[in-house]
Design a protein around this motif. Sequence first.
Motif, short mmCIF file in Angstrom:
data_model
loop_
_atom_site.label_atom_id
_atom_site.label_comp_id
_atom_site.label_asym_id
_atom_site.label_seq_id
_atom_site.Cartn_x
_atom_site.Cartn_y
_atom_site.Cartn_z
N ASN A 111 28.39 43.25 4.48
CA ASN A 111 27.60 42.66 3.46
C ASN A 111 26.12 42.20 3.90
O ASN A 111 25.72 41.19 3.71
CB ASN A 111 28.20 41.43 3.13
N ASN A 112 25.47 43.06 4.98
CA ASN A 112 24.38 42.93 5.49
C ASN A 112 24.24 41.82 6.48
O ASN A 112 23.23 41.17 6.70
CB ASN A 112 23.17 42.58 4.36
N LYS A 113 25.39 41.22 7.01
CA LYS A 113 25.59 40.13 7.85
C LYS A 113 26.12 40.87 9.29
O LYS A 113 27.10 41.75 9.04
CB LYS A 113 26.13 39.24 7.38
N TYR A 114 25.85 40.29 10.07
CA TYR A 114 26.48 40.63 11.48
C TYR A 114 27.36 39.49 12.18
O TYR A 114 26.88 38.40 12.13
CB TYR A 114 25.40 41.07 12.37
N SER A 115 28.45 39.64 12.52
CA SER A 115 29.38 38.97 13.25
C SER A 115 30.05 39.47 14.58
O SER A 115 30.31 40.69 14.69
CB SER A 115 30.53 38.46 12.41
N MET A 116 30.39 38.37 15.42
CA MET A 116 31.24 38.86 16.50
C MET A 116 32.38 38.52 16.51
O MET A 116 32.80 37.56 16.07
CB MET A 116 30.57 38.20 17.93
N ILE A 117 33.58 39.29 16.64
CA ILE A 117 35.04 39.11 16.17
C ILE A 117 35.81 39.29 17.38
O ILE A 117 35.68 40.49 18.13
CB ILE A 117 35.33 39.87 15.08
N HIS A 118 36.75 38.81 17.63
CA HIS A 118 37.88 38.74 18.44
C HIS A 118 39.09 38.04 18.13
O HIS A 118 38.90 36.77 17.83
CB HIS A 118 37.64 38.41 20.16
#
Length: 533
Positions: free
Chosen positions: A452-459
Amino acid sequence: MASAILRDELICSICLSVFKDPVMLRCGHNYCRVCIDRVLDTQDGSGVFSCPECRKKYRQRPSLMRNINLHNVAERFQFTQPEQAEITGICCTYCVDSAVPAVKSCLHCEASLCDKHLRAHSKSPEHVLSEPSTSLEKRKCSVHKKILEYYCTEDAACICVSCYMIGEHNGHKMESLDEVSKKRKEKLKNVLQKLMTKREETEERVRSVEEHRRKAKKKSAGEAKRVTALFTDIRRRLDHLEKRVLSEISRQEKEESLSLSALIQQLEIKKDELSMKMRHIEELCNMADPLTVLQEPDTGDLCDPEEGGGDEDTGGRDRQPHGVDDLDVTVISDTFRTLCDIISAIRIYGEGPADISLDVNTADNNLLISDDLKTATRTEEEQNRPETAERFQDYSQVMSSRRFSSGRHYWDVKSSRLGWWSVGMCYPSIDRRGDQSLIGNNNKSWCVRRSNNKYSMIHDRKEIRLPGYISSDRFRICLDYEAGRLSFYELCYPIRHLHTFTATFTEPLHAAFCVYWVKSGESYVESWIRLKT
């Protein structure tokens, strides 16, 4: 005798002949100019030069100094004894007037013979001839003083006929010297062949090592060039940052100075007004006539506006000067962040990007893998790959074929600007189907995700939204396995650090991709990820 001693002193140790154009090294040893030049030419490839006799080493090719005195002595010696200079073998025993080369030696007479004396020599069988030799006594039996003609195979000794007939070798098996010599030569030829093979292998290894050294030197030069370019760029960027920060501080200082100067001017005017009012009040206080005092306006009007309830121009208070803490340090903070990015750029610098390819055996059937195994694209067309335990069954994911279990590495990707995708690393034990198989949705994977045009760091399903705007479509993933650091960067200018995961890695790590699509109106927007080399 003296002539022989003199000749020994005039022999070049390389060609074993009398000096021709002798030259001297700094260590004092002399050689023919042609001979020592050839030796130095063979040493040129090793980078170290040495004297053939004393092995003294020279870092540079030694200069050759002509030995004029030795040259004159050698030339005069050859001129006065031309026959001696031509003699290279053993001399005839019977030519006492001059040294004449021998052509044969008689074992019976224990003498060496020239052509002239050989013609007059006895032809009887006991007079056995051989090649010229100075050690004729060694060719006879030390017990019976007879010629050694046989070889005792049991004792491995050369014997004469008497040793075999009546001596200690009586009854032993024997062969002729020629037969044994022939067999020994065959063995020696085999040994020689093996030695030649080993020498060829050694020469090949030498060439291989030299090639390796050349490549190492070339690689070192390339790395040095890259490091120089890197630090040149860092210095340029630091100079630019310094000028920008100093310029901003100077601008703020000028702006604040002008503001404070205007405020000082206003305060000076107000001070003059207050001084005038103070003098007027003092005059009223000193008047003796009460009527005059009472006819003056109320003293409340003469008081300071703040005491009278406010000033229309200042809103009831004077403007206060800014303190030192009021300096806008935003630009300085931004500079420190940029410096951190520069330091990060230094930290991720290594030998070069890791060579990574996509493993088709793990690719979901809705992923199209390019022929060079570098690009993964989401497609609606099923790829009909066989269902295996290692293949992802959901979320259009794929892993790299290469795994990392030690060291520091980095690799770059280029992504589509639209769609939905994730890029990161995972353990090989990650699930291959279900919600738990999505990279980032478990404790076995780490990723940056675009959605959705957003960036995230995930773990492990924990999501950290990235602040700011992502302007680039290129990203870098850096792994320091032993330090337990997995860092993500946006490859803009300057490079921007996004996030660093810290963990104690317990398994090897693979690069991992998830490429999905999103619906836009009546059509789907395809996503893709490409490994950059």
